[in-house]
Design a protein around this motif. Structure first.
Motif, PDB file in Angstrom:
ATOM      1  N   VAL A 201      -5.952  47.634  33.456  1.00  0.00           N
ATOM      2  CA  VAL A 201      -5.721  48.098  31.977  1.00  0.00           C
ATOM      3  C   VAL A 201      -6.586  47.234  31.036  1.00  0.00           C
ATOM      4  N   GLU A 202      -7.076  47.777  29.972  1.00  0.00           N
ATOM      5  CA  GLU A 202      -7.569  46.891  29.296  1.00  0.00           C
ATOM      6  C   GLU A 202      -6.694  46.616  27.860  1.00  0.00           C
ATOM      7  N   ILE A 203      -6.508  45.347  27.695  1.00  0.00           N
ATOM      8  CA  ILE A 203      -5.633  45.061  26.517  1.00  0.00           C
ATOM      9  C   ILE A 203      -6.362  44.263  25.339  1.00  0.00           C
ATOM     10  N   LYS A 204      -5.815  44.108  23.976  1.00  0.00           N
ATOM     11  CA  LYS A 204      -6.515  43.208  23.233  1.00  0.00           C
ATOM     12  C   LYS A 204      -5.326  42.132  22.647  1.00  0.00           C
ATOM     13  N   VAL A 205      -5.709  41.022  22.941  1.00  0.00           N
ATOM     14  CA  VAL A 205      -4.737  39.924  22.610  1.00  0.00           C
ATOM     15  C   VAL A 205      -5.248  39.108  21.259  1.00  0.00           C
ATOM     16  N   GLY A 206      -4.965  39.150  20.128  1.00  0.00           N
ATOM     17  CA  GLY A 206      -5.806  38.766  19.126  1.00  0.00           C
ATOM     18  C   GLY A 206      -6.816  39.359  18.949  1.00  0.00           C
ATOM     19  N   LYS A 207      -8.111  38.684  19.156  1.00  0.00           N
ATOM     20  CA  LYS A 207      -9.277  39.318  18.941  1.00  0.00           C
ATOM     21  C   LYS A 207     -10.182  39.542  20.130  1.00  0.00           C
ATOM     22  N   MET A 208      -9.464  38.914  21.358  1.00  0.00           N
ATOM     23  CA  MET A 208      -9.941  39.036  22.644  1.00  0.00           C
ATOM     24  C   MET A 208      -9.455  40.139  23.373  1.00  0.00           C
ATOM     25  N   ARG A 209     -10.398  40.700  24.191  1.00  0.00           N
ATOM     26  CA  ARG A 209     -10.134  41.674  25.101  1.00  0.00           C
ATOM     27  C   ARG A 209     -10.013  41.178  26.541  1.00  0.00           C
ATOM     28  N   ILE A 210      -9.338  41.851  27.185  1.00  0.00           N
ATOM     29  CA  ILE A 210      -8.842  41.436  28.491  1.00  0.00           C
ATOM     30  C   ILE A 210      -8.472  42.571  29.440  1.00  0.00           C
ATOM     31  N   ALA A 211      -9.118  42.403  30.766  1.00  0.00           N
ATOM     32  CA  ALA A 211      -8.900  43.594  31.638  1.00  0.00           C
ATOM     33  C   ALA A 211      -7.859  43.067  32.667  1.00  0.00           C
ATOM     34  N   LEU A 212      -6.812  43.390  32.999  1.00  0.00           N
ATOM     35  CA  LEU A 212      -5.887  43.096  33.906  1.00  0.00           C
ATOM     36  C   LEU A 212      -5.751  44.187  35.031  1.00  0.00           C
TER      37      LEU A 212
END
Length: 75
Positions: A51-62
């Motif tokens: 799942v790709e998420i956005k935290v603030g301005k950062m994109r992260i794949a978990l």
């Protein structure tokens, strides 16, 4: 309890609890994923393996296993 992997695309959620072990928990916190932080689900891979998420301005794949450890509520 609803976890991050259960959220649909474009869903905004608030983190309630991290159920991860120490090393993973510290890694998630270093990305800004901690209690009360706001996340946005951007995309799921086919089969929901990531799942790709956005935290603030950062994109992260978990990985799905990691996303299942993050309890959330929809906002």
């Amino acid at each position: 309890m609803k976890t991050l992997i259960d959220c649909k695309k474009a869903c905004r959620v608030k983190v309630l609890k991290l159920n991860a072990k120490d090393d993973l928990k510290q890694r998630l916190i270093s990305f800004g994923i901690m209690k009360a932080s706001i996340l946005e689900v951007l995309e799921h891979s086919p089969g929901k393996s990531t799942v790709e998420i956005k935290v603030g301005k950062m994109r992260i794949a978990l990985r799905a296993q990691e996303a299942q450890l993050i309890e959330v509520e929809k906002i």
